[in-house]
Structures are given as structure tokens and as C-alpha cells.
Scaffold this active site. Structure first.
Site, PDB file in Angstrom:
ATOM      1  N   CYS A 149       2.693  -8.286 -11.199  1.00 18.95           N
ATOM      2  CA  CYS A 149       2.015  -7.325 -10.318  1.00 18.95           C
ATOM      3  C   CYS A 149       1.225  -6.277 -11.102  1.00 18.95           C
ATOM      4  CB  CYS A 149       3.016  -6.644  -9.391  1.00 18.95           C
ATOM      5  SG  CYS A 149       3.859  -7.784  -8.271  1.00 18.95           S
ATOM      6  N   ASN A 177       2.192  -7.988  -0.316  1.00 16.34           N
ATOM      7  CA  ASN A 177       2.120  -7.833  -1.769  1.00 16.34           C
ATOM      8  C   ASN A 177       1.402  -9.049  -2.346  1.00 16.34           C
ATOM      9  OD1 ASN A 177       2.522  -7.632  -4.523  1.00 16.34           O
ATOM     10  ND2 ASN A 177       4.689  -7.101  -4.380  1.00 16.34           N
ATOM     11  N   HIS A 194      -0.864  -0.308  -6.543  1.00 13.12           N
ATOM     12  CA  HIS A 194      -0.423  -1.663  -6.250  1.00 13.12           C
ATOM     13  C   HIS A 194       0.229  -1.652  -4.872  1.00 13.12           C
ATOM     14  CE1 HIS A 194       1.607  -5.423  -6.262  1.00 13.12           C
ATOM     15  NE2 HIS A 194       2.787  -4.947  -6.592  1.00 13.12           N
TER      16      HIS A 194
END
Length: 323
Positions: A113, A280, A250
Site C-alpha cells: 500500500c 482499499n 492512502h
């Protein structure tokens, strides 16, 4: 002083939209449960046969159009992904071929990520060192391919997508008023690799494996480490929190986003939030959010922005840039 300045941005989302209700057909969960714990309402899943490079290429084409450039104008491509098309070659070289780019070089970065923050930092270094004048930076993922569909704590959180950013070298005054990347801050700590990982791999098991996460532990590390990295990158860039126009985090979990903003004393009015619609998307989430924010009119030339991310490794970092 040379700066890496944003010239264009674009994104791509698969056509299939999956609402939270879909998971209730085979899991003990609910729309309210998912939204309360993550802020996610829907996400996009890649179609059968649709690859990470397909999404990355479409996002790249959108960014090139936004910048008024062609693939021949690029010197390099950096793709951040943890879900490559193949073990090798790099997905970036597949994108290079699909774009019709026959010059320059292309490579992948893998920091889960945090991948796009790592890719931006690498691209910035290539430009500052004179190795490249224009770099296409892409975050692209098909995380739906590594989900354990029986684990309700993880499979409801992730989605597929891609975002792309084009950086170009420009001479500047060398102050915090410059456009472009002003500072970067990267970290990792392998002691915590077990709390967010995939259960397979070429060397260890010769399988793809499934994503596994200790959610509470990841949450605790995320807020602490993202806040500190943001403080550090602002200090490196010589700016303070009150000068920030936009935070582009993020998009992992709305609770992490709000808690980190609060820890930094930043108003949520300044924070770009797309997690409700995309889930996500790992390395894709930051450039995807940037592209959406620009399209919404939330991101304008001259805005001072900070972006931060944390992922498996643990790996984390932040980038300060003026749009």
C-alpha cells in the site's frame, strides 16, 4: 534547483461495481458492519481476463492525455504494484509495450500500500539526478485476485484500480513555493511483516496465496507512523501544517484517515476521501484519489499537498509536493 513537477494525472476503474450487500450473500456480515469499521460502501473488481497492466495502461493513457503528451515523450515508467501480471517481466515493461513506448526504461516497485509513495520517491530521484526528464508513475492493483473470500475481516476491504501521474523536470528557485516534489520520507521495519502479508510466494510455497492481516495491530501502527512521517516530511520541506492545502492519504480505512488527520491537527475539510467508493486499492489508492480530486475541482495548481501511506513490510512514508 531542479524539481519533479506534476504535468498530468489519470485513473482507471474496472466496470464491475460491488456494493457491500454482495458480501452478505455468502458471509456473516452487513452493510452497516462494513461501513462502521471501514467507511467503505462499494468497490470495483476487475473482470475475468482483465489484468493489472490493463488497468495501468488505461490510467497512463488518461494521464498522458491530461498532460498533452504521448508515450514517445516519456523517459521512464515506474509501476507500483503487489499484484503483477506475471512473476516476471515487470508489469511496467508490459505497460511500456502496450503504450507503444520503445525508448527509455521501465521497472516495478513493490511496497504494497506504500508502493506509490515509494515509486514517487524513486521517480523524483531519477529526475533530480538527471537520469530522466519525464517519468510516468503508476499505482495499479488487482487485489481481488488474492482475497480469501471466507475471511470477512479482509475481503470486504479491498478493490481494484489504477492511477497514474506524470512528473517532468523543471528548474525552480529552490524554495517551498516551488511547484513539484518538495520533500520525501520513507521507512520500513521488517519486524512487523507478519501482521500484513500474503500467505504464498514463488520461493516459499510456489503459490499465489491469500492476504492476511491483523487489523488492530495494523491500525495502531498506521496512525502513529503516518502522522510522524507527515510531520517529518513537512519539516524537510520547510512548511507547517497550517500551510497545507490538501492531504491525499492512502485510502485504507476512514478511521485511519480521520484519526491521523486529528493527530496532525488538520481539518477533514482539507482531506481527499475516496475510500467509500473504491475501497482499499493498495498502491493505486493515492494516484486514483489525486485524479478523482482533480476532476472534482478539489485539487488545483499551486495547492500544497501532502500524501502518506503504510503497507505490508511494514513500509510507510510521505511525500510533500506543490501541485
Amino acid at each position: 534547483m531542479r524539481r519533479a513537477v506534476v504535468k498530468g494525472v489519470g485513473h482507471c476503474l474496472p466496470e464491475r461495481v460491488v456494493e457491500n450487500a454482495w458480501f452478505t450473500t455468502f458471509l456473516d456480515t452487513s452493510d452497516d458492519w462494513i461501513k462502521a469499521r471501514s467507511g467503505i460502501e462499494r468497490r470495483h473488481f476487475a473482470a475475468d481476463g482483465q489484468t493489472t497492466s490493463d488497468l495501468a495502461t488505461a490510467a497512463a493513457q488518461a494521464a498522458l492525455a491530461d498532460a498533452g503528451l504521448t508515450a514517445d515523450d516519456l523517459d521512464a515508467i515506474v509501476v507500483a504494484t503487489s499484484t503483477p501480471d506475471l512473476t516476471f517481466p515487470a508489469t511496467a515493461t508490459i505497460v511500456q509495450q502496450k503504450l507503444g513506448m520503445t525508448r527509455g526504461f521501465a521497472f516495478d516497485v513493490q511496497a504494497v500500500c506504500a508502493g506509490f509513495v515509494y515509486a514517487l520517491t524513486n521517480a523524483d530521484a531519477l529526475i533530480l539526478s538527471g537520469q530522466a526528464k519525464r517519468v510516468l508513475v503508476i499505482g495499479a492493483e488487482t487485489f481481488s485476485r488474492i482475497m480469501n473470500w471466507q475471511d470477512r475481516t479482509t475481503c470486504v476491504l479491498f478493490g481494484d484500480g489504477a492511477g497514474a501521474l506524470i512528473l517532468e523536470a523543471e528548474d525552480s528557485a529552490g524554495t517551498s513555493q516551488d511547484r513539484g516534489i518538495l520533500a520525501t520520507d520513507l521507512h520500513s521495519d521488517g519486524r512487523y511483516r507478519d501482521i500484513l502479508q500474503v500467505s504464498g510466494g514463488v520461493s516459499s510455497s510456489q503459490t499465489t496465496g491469500h492476504l492476511m492481516m491483523a487489523g488492530k495491530e495494523v491500525f495502531r501502527h498506521a496512525v502513529e507512523k503516518l502522522a510522524q512521517s507527515t510531520v517529518d516530511v513537512m519539516a524537510k520541506g520547510g512548511v507547517t501544517a497550517d500551510q497545507i492545502d490538501r492531504v491525499i492519504p492512502h485510502q485504507a480505512n476512514i478511521r485511519i484517515i480521520t484519526r491521523t488527520a486529528a493527530k496532525l491537527g488538520l481539518s477533514m475539510d482539507k482531506v481527499v476521501v475516496t475510500v467509500a467508493d473504491h475501497g482499499n486499492t493498495s498502491a493505486a489508492s493515492i494516484p486514483l484519489a489525486m485524479s478523482v480530486a482533480k476532476a472534482r475541482g478539489e485539487l488545483r495548481a499551486g495547492d500544497l499537498c501532502v500524501t502518506e501511506a503504510i503497507g505490508g513490510g511494514l513500509a510507510w512514508g510521505a511525500v510533500l509536493l506543490r501541485w
